[in-house]
Design an enzyme around this catalytic site. Structure first.
Site, PDB file in Angstrom:
ATOM      1  N   GLU A 335       0.839  -1.192   0.000  1.00  0.00           N
ATOM      2  CA  GLU A 335       0.000   0.000   0.000  1.00  0.00           C
ATOM      3  C   GLU A 335       0.876   1.245   0.000  1.00  0.00           C
ATOM      4  O   GLU A 335       0.603   2.212   0.720  1.00  0.00           O
ATOM      5  CB  GLU A 335      -0.936   0.024   1.214  1.00  0.00           C
ATOM      6  N   CYS A 419     -11.039   2.117   5.789  1.00  0.00           N
ATOM      7  CA  CYS A 419     -10.386   3.353   6.219  1.00  0.00           C
ATOM      8  C   CYS A 419     -10.749   4.528   5.337  1.00  0.00           C
ATOM      9  O   CYS A 419     -10.853   5.664   5.818  1.00  0.00           O
ATOM     10  CB  CYS A 419      -8.873   3.173   6.243  1.00  0.00           C
TER      11      CYS A 419
END
Lengths: 655, 655
Positions: A335, A419
């Site tokens: 990520e 998120c």
């Protein structure tokens, strides 16, 4: 450099205005309204559906592990030192609540919603009842893994969750005046400050996922409590020091420090002390949150050693690893970041949270003084790679924000690791606080757009009203309305994308060159009621080219107008966007289309398109493909995938 | 169509010449010598190092599971029906031995090597002692998983292993005259034929990884035993029939048929009966091996229903899913096909075995008669995407064959799944058998190159000597040398890449148009000693363009000359190959370089290159990059990564 300069209070710190002090209209008004009308409630409902209420309610049975621990990778499974998987996204449900509360807070300020407020109050009540007598508060560790608190800061997001709850608490307090969550979190932070820090017997740790640092700055600013600021600074100073906390902590829990899923502490930016860092590495959101906290601390302590590191890191990110949309972190694997100039378009991870994080970081770099270097980037990330993550109606989300799609990348209702939805929600709903920076005797206008701000300078209330159709039009009219005459410097950003700008104060032209510094025009005067400033920013269309180091964009061109990056979508264009090319000489026109995608300016041009009608006999041939004229139409990148699903492309072939 | 046409013996079947009947020199001579000098021994040594000898030696303790079962994917682990991992590459060690024996066999024919022959004899002895009294022979099932034989044809490669041992046995017999392994495998095949087939009480199964079908055809041709041919046909006819064998077999071992790692039987081409298939799907090597077997059976039985299916599949592959190198199967995920026109260059899986498999399939399509459609493709795959898998010195291997590399894709000594090294080894060492197709009264010349073939036609021995510097030069001189005058048709391929060809028989020009059919010139005459044919194939350089459906190649050009596809490598060119572009008007020159890469023809041209010296200030700007002239040099794709590691690129930007 004197010691005072290094660590003393700064001469001039520009702090954002709290959300309730800026009302936005126009472009951002529509966005905030969508969040207030839909996103805020959707976030709450999705949390409930995900069983997050059960986890924080001490009167109900714990839900247990609802989201499994991540499966070990083949590498891990083969590693004799691997002691089992340690992470589940359920560990950070508190952070989802924190951001959901924060989004709700700003939304409630925008638009009264008693039902939602009642629900949020109930969530806060649960946290109040969950909190332990010593102040500790973590639904995961209290309800699912009791007895293990503070044993794995590296992986388990414990302080990260605290950070998001702190941000929620500050926002809810500022928007509603209700102190309950703020008091809860102050108690928790007192406990954290007793647990971590330089004193004897305290843990020398910090979180594997940065976040609490910037949250503590917010809390300190909201409460005036210096201790919270000092704790933020401690976490930043301590990061990456030897002996490495995460090594020692792993050994303490009987694990091999080397059995770490991400192999290197670059993943969480603890590979070396922050002041020694000069490359942006690892998990992109973590990096942005860390640098945001560092910038806040540099601002509040006038810490030039931090500032120097931040400038190196800024230079690294913006010259080697940033998408033209302000997106960042190309790889799904970590990520985050890979190698310099590696910016694949179709497989771009470019997580919404990372672009939101870049908005955070950029905005905080402005704490050290107005500088268009940072504000231009904040605007780039804001208008492109971050708000692309939220559908125009506020109901659907992107986690990844690629710059090219074959049509199968479409907005989601939710995500296993949720998120991004509350992150983009809270950022949009708090947009007003990014517009201005307020110092003792100065106000910096970082962003333009129809809006009204209220603030105090030298103890005197001032209103500032922007009238503008920005970002569609570059004409900005600003009325300064102090209750009584007051002297201060008004800093107005002149974006680097603007090729021609004109400034007038009370109708009188001001030579920009004479007042421009770091990309801001400084107007120092005693301001009186009725004073007005006109800034005219030329918004001609630009062709953007990438540095030839970027292999994925070579021979390609991106279109921009003002702060907006454009893309072509299948629904507006002939099929198979890769066939399209745009000659360098083609004229590009801008059209305002009030009924398209909430009202946008589109770009159009005559390009060319490769044909394949005569290709029946095979894949390859010695004769070049025929091409024909093709009319192209581009829309702002942020607005893509709000109509029929289909292909999308930012970087058009030139030719 | 009459029944006889469907299933009777074909009028004209062209069968390959056994390896010992064709001696190659020149280009292929060098390749075969490298295999005989190094690869063949390396394969044996690597098998020993991998502990493969222990597995087949009944006198030594079983090595147990040396290579772990594959880790379940997250999808599998989450699937309640998943009953554990069922596959390890160790299961197909017998196939590695089979191909190693086959490579050794051809190598021993090429070049005497008593030490190697002794080692192979010893391996064969072990198999002889391992074989059960009922004929069964599988080192995995006998030594590691006793009692489980024939319980999981879908995943466990049991018949696939038999197939490769059969091929090894036939080769070793043909090359050395030694029958031992051939007899072992005939006993095993007798057992297989007792176990599988249409009769009552027999299993109606077939292998999840095709291979035994084409091996049984080879065995039948070598032994004259029709039963083996019929078993090949049975496996092909049975594939994909309902009720689905793999479903029933899974239930029989207590597993849920749906808990299948690859989810769909397209993966192994058993999703429907083979005659109903029209898209090339799934695992690329499996597909190529199946179609090879189908083509052999179509040839031997004159089965036009199979031929029709093969032609549909051929059209699908060659017009939608084939790299310009003859590589295929773009995805690592399924080692196979994805969607039409999806041909990524840098991430191309394009397994060496798959291109080898395409050589197998193409060559077998020629069994039904000379047709340049198939032979051109065989040549394309041979000279490019397959032999790229073997270093020039025969010691290092590629598993994947991408068409673009950033410099980190380099040749390996071995691979965890070592299917490719012995596959490319045996293909190269047996290259002579691909040169010709022999029918009752005809000989087809499919490939050109300095060589001598010996065969019998109408009972009369004939030698055919090619003199040529092919593929560097298109002039081919053929001497036909029958012991006594004999009438037959000589079919000479005129490749589609050739823009101008000239043919002379005994010095007299022959009008090609008059004798050309399906891309082959047919010369029917009574051949006498001293007859000679001259074929001159123009080898001018071609720019190749991809169908605009292929997004990855749009705006790009590949260079070819004769059968060779070219690439640029960093070692010959200015850095960062993506910066290079080749104007459509640039003149391209060919140069013979005898001291480069074993003696090759290089291509060179003046292109352009984007500069970045003036890009210090950022990633993106409104001014286009400057470009400068750059001299380019391209080498044959097959020869890449034989010097300094570095970037490589096949598809150059045009412009």
């Amino acid at each position: 450099m004197t010691n005072a300069q290094k660590t003393g209070k700064p001469k001039l710190a520009f702090r954002p205005l709290p959300v309730p002090q800026v009302d936005v209209r126009g472009f951002w008004g529509d966005r905030v309204d969508a969040v207030a009308a839909r996103t805020a409630e959707i976030l709450y409902e999705r949390c409930v559906e995900a069983r997050m209420l059960e986890q924080i309610d001490p009167d109900r049975p714990s839900p247990g592990v609802v989201i499994p621990f991540h499966s070990p990778s083949p590498d891990e499974a083969a590693n004799p030192g691997f002691t089992g998987s340690t992470v589940t996204t359920q560990m950070f449900w508190d952070s989802d609540w924190g951001k959901t509360i924060e989004t709700a807070a700003y939304s409630l300020y925008r638009r009264r919603n008693d039902a939602l407020e009642k629900k949020i109050d109930a969530v806060i009540d649960l946290y109040g009842r969950l909190q332990q007598s010593d102040g500790y508060l973590s639904s995961w560790y209290q309800r699912i893994q009791p007895g293990l608190r503070w044993t794995n800061l590296r992986d388990c997001h414990e302080l990260y969750c605290a950070g998001h709850l702190i941000e929620g608490a500050v926002a809810y307090f500022q928007a509603t005046g209700k102190r309950k969550l703020l008091d809860i979190m102050c108690r928790y932070v007192d406990h954290i400050a007793d647990t971590f820090g330089p004193g004897p017997g305290k843990k020398k740790g910090y979180c594997g996922h940065e976040e609490i640092e910037l949250a503590l700055v917010k809390l300190s600013r909201a409460t005036g409590e210096q201790k919270y600021m000092d704790l933020a600074k401690y976490f930043i100073d301590q990061r990456g020091q030897q002996p490495h906390y995460f090594d020692e902590e792993a050994r303490a829990r009987g694990a091999d420090p080397k059995a770490y899923h991400f192999k290197t502490y670059e993943y969480n930016q603890s590979h070396k002390p922050v002041r020694e860092q000069d490359k942006v590495v690892g998990h992109a959101v973590r990096a942005m949150y860390l640098f945001s906290g560092m910038a806040d601390v540099a601002t509040e302590y006038g810490d030039d050693t931090l500032r120097a590191a931040l400038d190196r890191l800024w230079g690294d990110l913006t010259t080697k690893s940033l998408y033209v949309t302000g997106g960042l972190g190309p790889s799904a694997h970590n990520e985050g970041f890979t190698s310099d100039y590696d910016l694949p378009n179709e497989t771009a991870y470019a997580e919404t949270c990372a672009a939101v994080g870049l908005v955070f970081w950029s905005s905080r770099m402005l704490g050290m003084g107005p500088n268009a270097r940072y504000a231009d980037m904040m605007e780039r990330a804001l208008y492109n790679g971050s708000i692309s993550g939220l559908s125009l109606d506020g109901s659907l989300f992107f986690y990844e924000n690629p710059l090219e799609s074959r049509g199968r990348h479409n907005r989601w209702k939710w995500h296993r690791c949720p998120c991004c939805p509350p992150n983009i929600g809270r950022m949009v709903a708090s947009i007003g606080s990014y517009f201005y920076g307020l110092a003792d005797d100065a106000l910096a206008v970082h962003l333009y757009g129809d809006s009204t701000a209220r603030f105090e300078i030298s103890g005197k209330p001032v209103s500032l009203v922007q009238t503008s159709n920005y970002p569609w039009d570059g004409a900005v009219s600003i009325r300064v309305e102090p209750q009584a005459p007051v002297a201060f410097t008004l800093h107005l950003r002149v974006p680097a994308w603007c090729r021609k700008a004109a400034l007038k104060v009370n109708g009188k032209a001001v030579a920009l060159d004479a007042v421009l510094s770091d990309g801001y025009a400084a107007i120092q005067r005693e301001w009186r009621k009725g004073d007005h400033v006109e800034l005219d920013l030329d918004m001609s269309i630009s062709r953007l080219f990438a540095n030839p180091e970027v292999r994925q964009d070579v021979g390609r061109v991106a279109l921009s107008r003002g702060p907006l990056i454009y893309c072509v979508e299948a629904t507006d264009n002939p099929g198979q966007l890769h066939r399209i090319s745009l000659p360098r000489t083609a004229e590009i026109e801008a059209h305002h289309e009030p009924n398209l995608l909430g009202g946008i300016v589109t770009l159009s041009a005559t390009g060319r398109r490769e044909a394949s009608e005569d290709w029946r006999n095979g894949l390859y041939r010695a004769e070049p493909p025929a091409s024909e004229e093709a009319r192209l139409k581009a829309v702002p990148y942020y607005a893509w995938d709000n109509r029929d699903p289909g292909e999308m492309l930012v970087w058009l072939r030139e030719g």
